[in-house]
Design an enzyme around this catalytic site. Structure first.
Site, short mmCIF file in Angstrom:
data_model
loop_
_atom_site.label_atom_id
_atom_site.label_comp_id
_atom_site.label_asym_id
_atom_site.label_seq_id
_atom_site.Cartn_x
_atom_site.Cartn_y
_atom_site.Cartn_z
N TYR A 71 0.83 -1.21 0.00
CA TYR A 71 0.00 0.00 0.00
C TYR A 71 0.87 1.26 0.00
CZ TYR A 71 -3.69 3.26 1.36
OH TYR A 71 -4.57 4.30 1.40
N LYS A 102 1.15 3.99 -3.05
CA LYS A 102 0.72 5.39 -2.90
C LYS A 102 1.90 6.34 -3.14
CE LYS A 102 -3.71 5.03 -1.92
NZ LYS A 102 -4.76 5.64 -2.77
#
Ligand code: ZN
Length: 659
Positions: free
Chosen positions: A556, A560
């Site tokens: 994640y 990002k």
């Protein structure tokens, strides 16, 4: 034409029945389109002094016949209306003022501008429509003869006069000359039909009967289908055109209008047949079916794509006619509202999608009226001076003003990915509330119903599937005309795991959704954003994990971070096109689909905190919701940040690791 009167549903009392009959009339678009009709009932009431007075309940301005309730009718003192009908002349302002002063209820809506006409008809119930078949017959060179052929002496016929006091006066003088015991209606040339009766049911039945006679006449004398360039009766729907072509046209129309416009494409077979006619420019260049359409469609559609030429012709039309009103007039924007093009079909323009839809509804009826008129010897419209009078008539413009000033993002189009829930849904809601049209994408089917109304288009899209993305974008541009804003919110959060136990599939899936799909969307959206009338805006929903990563969320955090780097490069590359790209870093937003009450309780317990304390575990001790993020995204898209691109804004309640 079917008589739809249902005794059981018609309600008690004359005003209830009038409202019921109005809804029957108003819900049939071949009779009434977007404010194009009105109804009334005369009745007696006892006022506060105990006196019995005669009252005309007439449709109030701003109320739609299709949905009108008794409260939508304006109660007027008949005695005063009779006095007003004896005055030789009244200006529009005088008439509006006098009607308002004749009201029985200070909170009632403004009475219809045709109230005096309703008052003079010597029957309790009156129904008025701008029925397609009536305007088809009256918009012919031999319209008078056709009306006489269809209706004989059953109707009074009144030549065209602009609505208002003068029309009431014209009807008042035509009535005694023509009305007889068999009179059941009144045809206003170039305008519509009135019927009347002892009650609304009778007025409605007469309306339906007269329309039915006109329909039968038209069925006998026309084929009922548009003729095409090759002589066949129908045409195939038009194929796709490049989205950039539509967005380029929308940009030109918006620049000419002086504000962003929605441009909606219609390419069905009936439209294709009409725009394929070899005589398109000639027949579509004659004017609207009834003058009140002009405030929605302008006098003429634009044929082809030369917006500058259309605007020049509009300015010349204004210059030719502006002295007619005898008062200084402000020219309206010269941009077309209806575009007819053999390849594009029909495009309709408006400050809101709703306005573009109304123009489309009206012109779809106009096309069939013109087709029928051509088969009856030649469609014709009112002369330019009459049409100008209605377009620049203050009482018609007041109808548009009643809608109020357009909201800040009116006419602009935002694409929001992940719009079915959480932050994406909050962003979509904030943008819609600010007046933008929103294209909502999500894997969840519920995205199609996430919001209601013409300004929203929900599409089920897998953002990792290029062909789905391309097809959805194409359909969205056909619906709204372009793209001004992108909010990239769709994302996945893989189950937490240390790098030592990395799951390759989860890693790839995270990168695919959170980074790769946005890169592809950026590529596809760029040419459209570059054509945005006020400059494109992109807001990327990143994460606090970018400046402050945590253990166990490698996929994640890395995705990002890559997304932010992609967005920074986009900010650099696209600044020259006037496109602003900014990022937000939300943290601890718990009102999303990821967080169940159980999960929240579990996490809070792990930190030995209450759920409330856990939610506010930040320097400001504030709760961060999807709506908090939606508001920030809206501001970044608005004119509040015209000079900001490449910015990363924390929405985390304050974090010492970020600050
Ligand atoms: Zn009318």
């Amino acid at each position: 034409m079917q008589n739809r009167w249902d005794e059981a549903a018609s309600g008690d009392g004359p005003v209830e029945q009038c409202a019921y009959g109005s809804r029957l009339l108003g819900s049939d678009p071949t009779l009434v389109l977007h404010g194009g009709g009105n109804t009334s009932i005369k009745s007696k009431v006892t006022d506060v002094t105990g006196a019995q007075i005669e009252v005309l309940y007439v449709k109030g301005s701003g109320h739609d016949l299709a949905t009108i309730a008794p409260v939508g009718f304006a109660p007027l003192r008949m005695a005063r209306l009779r006095e007003l009908l004896t005055v030789p002349a009244l200006t529009d302002q005088q008439m509006v003022n006098e009607l308002r002063c004749a009201l029985l209820d200070a909170s009632a809506p403004d009475p219809s501008v045709e109230a005096l006409l309703h008052a003079l008809l010597p029957y309790p119930a009156v129904q008025h429509s701008h029925a397609d078949v009536i305007v088809t017959l009256t918009n012919l060179a031999d319209g008078d003869a056709r009306i006489a052929e269809v209706f004989g002496t059953d109707v009074v016929v009144v030549p065209y006069v602009m609505p208002g006091f003068d029309l009431a006066a014209a009807c008042a003088s035509a009535w005694p000359e023509q009305a007889g015991p068999g009179t059941v209606g009144m045809v206003l040339m170039g305008h519509g039909l009135f019927t009347f009766g002892t009650d609304t049911q009778q007025a409605y039945q007469r309306h339906i009967a007269l329309i039915d006679r006109a329909e039968r006449y038209l069925a006998e004398h026309t084929t009922g289908a548009a003729s095409t360039s090759d002589g066949s009766a129908t045409a195939s729907p038009l194929p796709d055109v490049p989205a950039v072509e539509l967005a380029t046209l929308r940009r030109k129309i918006s620049d000419t209008a002086g504000a962003p416009m929605i441009l909606s494409r219609h390419r069905d077979s009936a439209t294709a047949a009409f725009v394929g006619r070899p005589d398109l420019a000639q027949i579509a260049g004659r004017g609207p079916a009834t003058p009140d359409h002009i405030i929605r469609t302008k006098m003429l559609p634009m044929i082809g794509r030369d917006v500058a030429d259309y605007a020049q012709a509009y300015r010349e039309y204004f210059e030719r006619n502006k002295v007619r009103r005898g008062i200084p007039l402000q020219q309206l924007d010269p941009a077309p509202r209806v575009v007819l093009d053999p390849e594009l079909g029909m495009l309709t323009a408006g400050r809101r999608a709703k306005d573009a839809d109304i123009a489309a509804d009206i012109y779809q009826h106009t096309m069939s009226i013109i087709d029928d008129g051509e088969q009856l010897g030649g469609y014709r419209a009112l002369s330019e001076d009459h049409l100008f009078d209605v377009e620049y008539w203050d009482l018609e413009q007041a109808k548009l003003r009643r809608a109020g000033a357009p909201p800040a993002l009116a006419g602009e189009i935002a694409l929001v990915t992940g719009a079915a829930s959480g932050i994406g849904r909050a962003c979509a809601g904030a943008l819609l509330a600010a007046g933008a049209c929103v294209i909502g994408w999500d894997l969840a089917d519920s995205v199609t119903q996430a919001f209601a109304g013409p300004e929203y288009l929900g599409q089920r899209v897998d953002v990792t599937n290029l062909s789905e993305v391309a097809a959805a974008l194409q359909a969205a541009v056909e619906r709204f005309g372009g793209l001004d804003m992108v909010v990239a919110s769709a994302g996945v959060f893989a189950a937490s795991a240390p790098i030592a136990e990395l799951d390759q599939d989860a890693w790839r899936r995270t990168m695919s959704v959170n980074v790769d799909s946005v890169a592809v969307l950026f590529r596809e959206a760029h040419p459209l954003l570059a054509l945005a009338p006020r400059g494109g805006r992109v807001v990327v929903i990143a994460s606090k994990n970018v400046p402050a990563p945590g253990p166990g969320a490698a996929a994640y955090s890395v995705s990002k971070a890559a997304l932010v780097q992609l967005s920074r490069v986009a900010a650099l590359e696209w600044a020259g096109d006037g496109i602003r790209v900014n990022m937000v870093h939300p943290d601890a937003v718990f009102d999303t689909g990821l967080w169940t009450p159980e999960l929240l309780a579990d996490r809070a317990a792990r930190y030995q905190l209450s759920v409330d304390e856990y939610k506010k575990r930040n320097l400001l001790h504030t709760e961060i919701t999807s709506a908090t993020v939606g508001t920030a995204v809206l501001r970044l898209c608005s004119a509040d940040f015209p000079a900001t691109t490449g910015a990363q804004i924390p929405i985390d309640g304050g974090s010492d690791r970020v600050i």
